[in-house]
Design a protein around this motif. Structure first.
Motif, PDB file in Angstrom:
ATOM      1  N   TRP A 190      25.023  39.999  62.215  1.00  0.00           N
ATOM      2  CA  TRP A 190      23.842  40.444  62.967  1.00  0.00           C
ATOM      3  C   TRP A 190      24.265  41.368  64.109  1.00  0.00           C
ATOM      4  CZ3 TRP A 190      20.999  40.898  67.353  1.00  0.00           C
ATOM      5  CH2 TRP A 190      19.605  40.915  67.244  1.00  0.00           C
ATOM      6  N   THR A 212      27.072  43.080  64.535  1.00  0.00           N
ATOM      7  CA  THR A 212      27.688  44.329  64.080  1.00  0.00           C
ATOM      8  C   THR A 212      26.619  45.305  63.619  1.00  0.00           C
ATOM      9  OG1 THR A 212      29.577  43.035  63.342  1.00  0.00           O
ATOM     10  CG2 THR A 212      29.417  45.269  62.496  1.00  0.00           C
ATOM     11  N   ALA A 213      25.668  44.815  62.839  1.00  0.00           N
ATOM     12  CA  ALA A 213      24.653  45.704  62.275  1.00  0.00           C
ATOM     13  C   ALA A 213      23.701  46.212  63.363  1.00  0.00           C
ATOM     14  CB  ALA A 213      23.882  44.980  61.181  1.00  0.00           C
ATOM     15  N   MET A 254      16.932  45.464  57.959  1.00  0.00           N
ATOM     16  CA  MET A 254      18.193  44.729  57.913  1.00  0.00           C
ATOM     17  C   MET A 254      17.863  43.265  57.663  1.00  0.00           C
ATOM     18  SD  MET A 254      20.250  46.181  61.171  1.00  0.00           S
ATOM     19  CE  MET A 254      21.175  47.707  61.073  1.00  0.00           C
ATOM     20  N   VAL A 295      25.203  41.107  55.288  1.00  0.00           N
ATOM     21  CA  VAL A 295      24.072  41.817  55.893  1.00  0.00           C
ATOM     22  C   VAL A 295      23.604  42.877  54.910  1.00  0.00           C
ATOM     23  CG1 VAL A 295      25.643  43.319  57.227  1.00  0.00           C
ATOM     24  CG2 VAL A 295      23.245  43.187  57.861  1.00  0.00           C
ATOM     25  N   VAL A 307      21.483  46.401  54.710  1.00  0.00           N
ATOM     26  CA  VAL A 307      20.928  47.504  55.511  1.00  0.00           C
ATOM     27  C   VAL A 307      20.223  48.447  54.546  1.00  0.00           C
ATOM     28  CG1 VAL A 307      21.385  49.330  57.179  1.00  0.00           C
ATOM     29  CG2 VAL A 307      22.892  47.330  57.089  1.00  0.00           C
ATOM     30  N   LEU A 340      20.804  53.235  56.616  1.00  0.00           N
ATOM     31  CA  LEU A 340      22.269  53.341  56.574  1.00  0.00           C
ATOM     32  C   LEU A 340      22.774  54.647  57.175  1.00  0.00           C
ATOM     33  CD1 LEU A 340      23.394  52.051  53.076  1.00  0.00           C
ATOM     34  CD2 LEU A 340      24.201  51.318  55.327  1.00  0.00           C
ATOM     35  N   LEU A 383      23.199  54.708  60.967  1.00  0.00           N
ATOM     36  CA  LEU A 383      24.053  53.746  61.678  1.00  0.00           C
ATOM     37  C   LEU A 383      25.238  54.423  62.349  1.00  0.00           C
ATOM     38  CD1 LEU A 383      24.372  50.524  59.507  1.00  0.00           C
ATOM     39  CD2 LEU A 383      22.751  51.068  61.319  1.00  0.00           C
ATOM     40  N   PRO A 404      28.412  52.678  63.604  1.00  0.00           N
ATOM     41  CA  PRO A 404      29.221  51.491  63.895  1.00  0.00           C
ATOM     42  C   PRO A 404      30.313  51.782  64.918  1.00  0.00           C
ATOM     43  CG  PRO A 404      29.603  52.270  61.649  1.00  0.00           C
ATOM     44  CD  PRO A 404      28.558  53.151  62.234  1.00  0.00           C
ATOM     45  N   ALA A 426      26.797  50.265  53.232  1.00  0.00           N
ATOM     46  CA  ALA A 426      26.786  49.227  54.264  1.00  0.00           C
ATOM     47  C   ALA A 426      28.186  48.694  54.530  1.00  0.00           C
ATOM     48  CB  ALA A 426      25.853  48.098  53.836  1.00  0.00           C
ATOM     49  N   LEU A 468      30.382  48.559  57.714  1.00  0.00           N
ATOM     50  CA  LEU A 468      30.304  47.559  58.777  1.00  0.00           C
ATOM     51  C   LEU A 468      31.390  46.493  58.644  1.00  0.00           C
ATOM     52  CD1 LEU A 468      26.424  47.065  58.737  1.00  0.00           C
ATOM     53  CD2 LEU A 468      27.761  48.361  60.420  1.00  0.00           C
TER      54      LEU A 468
END
Ligand SMILES: Cc1ncc(COP(=O)(O)O)c(C=O)c1O
Length: 401
Positions: free
Chosen positions: A88, A90-91, A206, A224, A226, A231, A234, A236, A253, A256
């Motif tokens: 959770w 990280t995303a 998500m 997770v 996404v 995507l 994102l 990260p 995804a 991540l």
């Protein structure tokens, strides 16, 4: 198709050792999941971790397909991580979040709240806790009024809370978020494995699930999802060498994930998803909710017991207290009789204690949670144990997860 409970128990070694009523904490793995994990560890022992992973490359790729099938996603939209909390965090931390307001429900998981509070401090976001309606679920009218302000970047919802059975109206929240253009993250750690989930129907951008709870996977596994369209947005914090893109150049995804991981755990998680799919999530849900209804009703018949939350429960968890006996003592006494339950703060616990650390502490209660392999006899065992006079006090850890 209904569940063959005798076969499920024969397939679950732990049912011969304990009365396991802690599936919301950490369930019992089916034999096939434990075998998958152990077999891979044996190969690591025999030929080394890298070669064992290479040998399992095909099955490792299938883990993503299995998890995707479980929630109606595509394999590219799935990342596997080591806990629901880290998945959770990280995303959500990788979301750009341009609009300043973040909406969350009163029963949002406490770790998600800590992450949101940190993000809010760093990025000058405003956290708004949504009211509950009369049933204790998120107030959709309040949600809509907030969305209508057109400054909501993120809506966070925990599908089923850590301490209770109440299922939030996630699909309706998703529909409204989609219409308003707000990103919707659903914490499904307590629902995956006991309820059918379909990210298309849920409308989430998500979805986070953990392995060890109702999904019956090994500890230290989570995933997770996404949504494809999200995507590409994102950012990260960390990208290591396997995390960039699929063969077509499109982002996956998996960016991540970190490269190093428990391969055995991943294989076990994929096996757990296949196992649940094989039984059918509708059949699992029907059995779990029926059994939880029995659990709630039998507990309510015990004079010293107070059952918390709505009856019949909407999913597998029943929270209760025993008169004059702290929850942790109840847990310890039951453990001494090989009955596994856990303890947790009663909802709405976390919004208050995390966002207002000086505020009143929510009371802690006992959490009993059934899965499809449990039986009414096991529930009767629990009830008989609760009717007996309590043995002496015992000290132990205070909080469940
Ligand atoms: C609703 C909910 N979300 C998230 C988590 C966190 O999952 P994990 O323990 O895998 O980090 C839990 C764990 O109890 C949970 O109940």
């Amino acid at each position: 198709m209904s569940i063959d409970v005798a076969a499920a128990r024969a397939d679950t070694v732990g049912t011969g050792h304990v009365t396991h009523l802690d599936n919301a904490g950490s369930s019992l793995m089916p034999r096939t999941v434990a075998d998958t994990v152990v077999a891979h560890l044996r190969r690591e022992e025999q030929i080394g971790g890298y070669r064992a992973a290479a040998e399992s490359a095909g099955r490792l790729a299938e883990v993503y397909s299995s998890l995707a099938r479980l929630i109606g996603a595509t394999p590219e939209e799935i990342a596997v991580l080591e806990s629901g909390s880290s998945a959770w965090a990280t995303a959500v931390s990788a979301l750009p979040l341009t609009a300043p307001r973040v909406l969350l429900s009163r029963t949002e998981y406490w770790h998600n709240l800590l992450v949101l509070r940190r993000l809010a401090d760093r990025r000058r976001l405003e956290l708004v806790v949504l009211d509950d309606d009369a049933s204790g679920r998120v107030d959709l009218g309040h949600l809509q009024r907030e969305l209508d302000r057109e400054d909501v970047g993120l809506v966070a919802l925990t599908h089923v809370p850590m301490a209770g059975a109440q299922v939030q109206p996630a699909a309706e929240v998703g529909r409204r978020c989609r219409a308003a253009g707000a990103t919707f993250v659903l914490d499904a750690c307590q629902s995956v494995g006991q309820l059918p989930l379909d990210v298309g129907e849920l409308g989430c951008d998500m979805l986070v699930g953990t392995g060890r709870k109702f999904l019956r996977g090994p500890r230290g596994t989570a995933f997770v999802h996404v949504r494809r369209e999200v995507l590409d947005r994102l950012e990260p914090a960390l990208r290591d060498r396997r995390s960039a893109a699929d063969g077509s150049g499109r982002t996956e995804a998996r960016m991540l994930e970190s490269w190093e991981t428990s391969v055995a755990g991943r294989l076990g998680l994929g096996r757990a998803a296949d196992h649940a799919l094989g039984l059918g999530l509708e059949a699992i849900q029907a059995r779990v909710t029926a059994l939880a209804g029995v659990l709630g009703a039998r507990l309510a018949e015990v004079a010293t017991v107070t059952v918390h939350g709505e009856t019949p429960p909407g999913s597998g968890t029943v929270m209760f207290s025993v008169r004059d006996l702290p929850a942790e003592q109840v847990r310890a006494q039951l453990a001494a009789r090989t009955i596994n339950v856990s303890t947790a703060a009663l909802p709405p616990p976390d919004t208050g204690s995390v966002l207002d650390p000086g505020g009143p502490r929510p009371p802690v209660a006992v959490r009993a949670s059934v899965h499809y392999f449990n039986t009414e006899d096991e529930i009767d065992r629990l009830v008989r144990a609760l009717r007996r006079a309590p043995p002496r006090a015992h000290r132990g850890p205070a909080r469940g997860h």
